[in-house]
Design a protein around this motif. Structure first.
Motif, PDB file in Angstrom:
ATOM      1  N   GLU A   6       0.866  -1.180   0.000  1.00 29.61           N
ATOM      2  CA  GLU A   6       0.000   0.000   0.000  1.00 29.61           C
ATOM      3  C   GLU A   6       0.895   1.219   0.000  1.00 29.61           C
ATOM      4  O   GLU A   6       1.870   1.292   0.739  1.00 29.61           O
ATOM      5  CB  GLU A   6      -0.900   0.002   1.235  1.00 29.61           C
ATOM      6  CG  GLU A   6      -1.887  -1.131   1.216  1.00 29.61           C
ATOM      7  CD  GLU A   6      -3.315  -0.659   1.448  1.00 29.61           C
ATOM      8  OE1 GLU A   6      -3.611   0.521   1.211  1.00 29.61           O
ATOM      9  OE2 GLU A   6      -4.093  -1.490   1.878  1.00 29.61           O
ATOM     10  N   ARG A  18      -3.072   8.943   8.031  1.00 30.61           N
ATOM     11  CA  ARG A  18      -3.402   7.765   7.210  1.00 30.61           C
ATOM     12  C   ARG A  18      -2.283   6.732   7.259  1.00 30.61           C
ATOM     13  O   ARG A  18      -2.545   5.526   7.317  1.00 30.61           O
ATOM     14  CB  ARG A  18      -3.692   8.184   5.768  1.00 30.61           C
ATOM     15  CG  ARG A  18      -5.012   8.926   5.625  1.00 30.61           C
ATOM     16  CD  ARG A  18      -5.290   9.388   4.197  1.00 30.61           C
ATOM     17  NE  ARG A  18      -5.128   8.320   3.242  1.00 30.61           N
ATOM     18  CZ  ARG A  18      -4.512   8.458   2.056  1.00 30.61           C
ATOM     19  NH1 ARG A  18      -3.998   9.607   1.689  1.00 30.61           N
ATOM     20  NH2 ARG A  18      -4.427   7.428   1.234  1.00 30.61           N
ATOM     21  N   GLN A  21      -2.528   4.896  10.570  1.00 25.61           N
ATOM     22  CA  GLN A  21      -3.659   3.961  10.578  1.00 25.61           C
ATOM     23  C   GLN A  21      -3.347   2.710   9.756  1.00 25.61           C
ATOM     24  O   GLN A  21      -3.635   1.591  10.186  1.00 25.61           O
ATOM     25  CB  GLN A  21      -4.918   4.651  10.041  1.00 25.61           C
ATOM     26  CG  GLN A  21      -5.438   5.717  10.981  1.00 25.61           C
ATOM     27  CD  GLN A  21      -6.512   6.598  10.343  1.00 25.61           C
ATOM     28  OE1 GLN A  21      -6.600   6.737   9.132  1.00 25.61           O
ATOM     29  NE2 GLN A  21      -7.324   7.210  11.199  1.00 25.61           N
ATOM     30  N   LEU A  22      -2.738   2.900   8.594  1.00 21.16           N
ATOM     31  CA  LEU A  22      -2.385   1.764   7.748  1.00 21.16           C
ATOM     32  C   LEU A  22      -1.368   0.860   8.436  1.00 21.16           C
ATOM     33  O   LEU A  22      -1.501  -0.367   8.429  1.00 21.16           O
ATOM     34  CB  LEU A  22      -1.833   2.262   6.406  1.00 21.16           C
ATOM     35  CG  LEU A  22      -1.286   1.194   5.462  1.00 21.16           C
ATOM     36  CD1 LEU A  22      -2.360   0.179   5.087  1.00 21.16           C
ATOM     37  CD2 LEU A  22      -0.705   1.859   4.218  1.00 21.16           C
ATOM     38  N   ARG A  24      -0.806   0.543  11.655  1.00 20.73           N
ATOM     39  CA  ARG A  24      -1.476  -0.143  12.771  1.00 20.73           C
ATOM     40  C   ARG A  24      -2.285  -1.334  12.261  1.00 20.73           C
ATOM     41  O   ARG A  24      -2.210  -2.433  12.812  1.00 20.73           O
ATOM     42  CB  ARG A  24      -2.373   0.845  13.521  1.00 20.73           C
ATOM     43  CG  ARG A  24      -3.292   0.215  14.546  1.00 20.73           C
ATOM     44  CD  ARG A  24      -2.697  -0.122  15.865  1.00 20.73           C
ATOM     45  NE  ARG A  24      -2.243   1.053  16.557  1.00 20.73           N
ATOM     46  CZ  ARG A  24      -1.347   1.024  17.536  1.00 20.73           C
ATOM     47  NH1 ARG A  24      -0.855  -0.115  17.951  1.00 20.73           N
ATOM     48  NH2 ARG A  24      -0.957   2.120  18.121  1.00 20.73           N
ATOM     49  N   THR A  25      -3.045  -1.134  11.192  1.00 20.00           N
ATOM     50  CA  THR A  25      -3.881  -2.208  10.633  1.00 20.00           C
ATOM     51  C   THR A  25      -3.027  -3.392  10.189  1.00 20.00           C
ATOM     52  O   THR A  25      -3.331  -4.546  10.496  1.00 20.00           O
ATOM     53  CB  THR A  25      -4.711  -1.667   9.449  1.00 20.00           C
ATOM     54  OG1 THR A  25      -5.563  -0.628   9.940  1.00 20.00           O
ATOM     55  CG2 THR A  25      -5.553  -2.757   8.824  1.00 20.00           C
ATOM     56  N   LEU A  26      -1.940  -3.118   9.484  1.00 19.97           N
ATOM     57  CA  LEU A  26      -1.081  -4.201   9.010  1.00 19.97           C
ATOM     58  C   LEU A  26      -0.333  -4.862  10.168  1.00 19.97           C
ATOM     59  O   LEU A  26      -0.147  -6.082  10.172  1.00 19.97           O
ATOM     60  CB  LEU A  26      -0.097  -3.682   7.961  1.00 19.97           C
ATOM     61  CG  LEU A  26       0.658  -4.751   7.172  1.00 19.97           C
ATOM     62  CD1 LEU A  26      -0.280  -5.754   6.525  1.00 19.97           C
ATOM     63  CD2 LEU A  26       1.547  -4.104   6.129  1.00 19.97           C
ATOM     64  N   VAL A  28      -1.414  -5.317  13.166  1.00 18.45           N
ATOM     65  CA  VAL A  28      -2.376  -6.251  13.786  1.00 18.45           C
ATOM     66  C   VAL A  28      -2.507  -7.499  12.912  1.00 18.45           C
ATOM     67  O   VAL A  28      -2.500  -8.624  13.414  1.00 18.45           O
ATOM     68  CB  VAL A  28      -3.744  -5.561  14.001  1.00 18.45           C
ATOM     69  CG1 VAL A  28      -4.808  -6.575  14.396  1.00 18.45           C
ATOM     70  CG2 VAL A  28      -3.627  -4.465  15.059  1.00 18.45           C
ATOM     71  N   ALA A  29      -2.594  -7.302  11.596  1.00 15.53           N
ATOM     72  CA  ALA A  29      -2.789  -8.418  10.664  1.00 15.53           C
ATOM     73  C   ALA A  29      -1.631  -9.412  10.686  1.00 15.53           C
ATOM     74  O   ALA A  29      -1.850 -10.623  10.575  1.00 15.53           O
ATOM     75  CB  ALA A  29      -3.010  -7.889   9.252  1.00 15.53           C
ATOM     76  N   GLN A  37       3.625  -3.207  17.960  1.00 15.58           N
ATOM     77  CA  GLN A  37       2.720  -2.377  17.161  1.00 15.58           C
ATOM     78  C   GLN A  37       2.938  -0.904  17.502  1.00 15.58           C
ATOM     79  O   GLN A  37       3.067  -0.062  16.614  1.00 15.58           O
ATOM     80  CB  GLN A  37       1.258  -2.723  17.447  1.00 15.58           C
ATOM     81  CG  GLN A  37       0.776  -4.047  16.927  1.00 15.58           C
ATOM     82  CD  GLN A  37      -0.636  -4.343  17.395  1.00 15.58           C
ATOM     83  OE1 GLN A  37      -1.466  -3.447  17.514  1.00 15.58           O
ATOM     84  NE2 GLN A  37      -0.911  -5.608  17.676  1.00 15.58           N
TER      85      GLN A  37
END
Length: 134
Positions: A6, A18, A21-22, A24-26, A28-29, A37
């Motif tokens: 991304e 942004r 946020q991206l 953090r999301t990845l 977690v994934a 994190q």
């Protein structure tokens, strides 16, 4: 997890949010621990802000990483700004050319597992960081 890269163009404070946020999301994934994190999001936020403030804007590419044994996240921050004339000085805690605390580069480097910087005066800076799952 699919290897999805991304990319976010960083041209405003909103873009720095942004990026956070991206990341953090990845994080977690790929199942980074909560502590890792937080470290990675903090480093990414600082480096994205540097891309904006000192580099005049640029791009951030976030992707899953794998080295055969473990998973992680790799983030590449790139700008076409003025570059960093004195890297040793830039990595000195407390040194700042802005109004901050002077912990940006050195602090970010301590928060990640791998940190690579390529910079040339007048040509910009590219920083690649990686954080691995424990």
């Amino acid at each position: 997890m699919d290897a999805v890269n991304e990319r976010i163009e960083v041209t405003s404070d909103r873009d720095v949010v942004r990026v956070r946020q991206l990341v953090r999301t990845l994080a977690v994934a790929v199942k980074l621990s909560l502590v890792d994190q937080t470290k990675l999001v903090t480093a990414a936020s600082e480096l994205a802000r540097n891309t904006l403030v000192y580099g005049g804007g640029g791009s951030v590419e976030v992707s899953p990483a794998e080295n055969g044994r473990r998973k992680g996240i790799r983030i590449v921050f790139a700008d076409n700004g003025p570059g960093i004339a004195d890297l040793d000085l830039a990595f000195t805690d407390g040194y700042t050319t802005g109004g901050g605390l002077g912990l940006g580069l050195s602090g970010a480097r301590r928060l990640v597992d791998e940190f690579d910087i390529v910079t040339a005066v007048g040509e910009g800076t590219t920083i690649t960081v990686t954080k691995w799952c424990r």
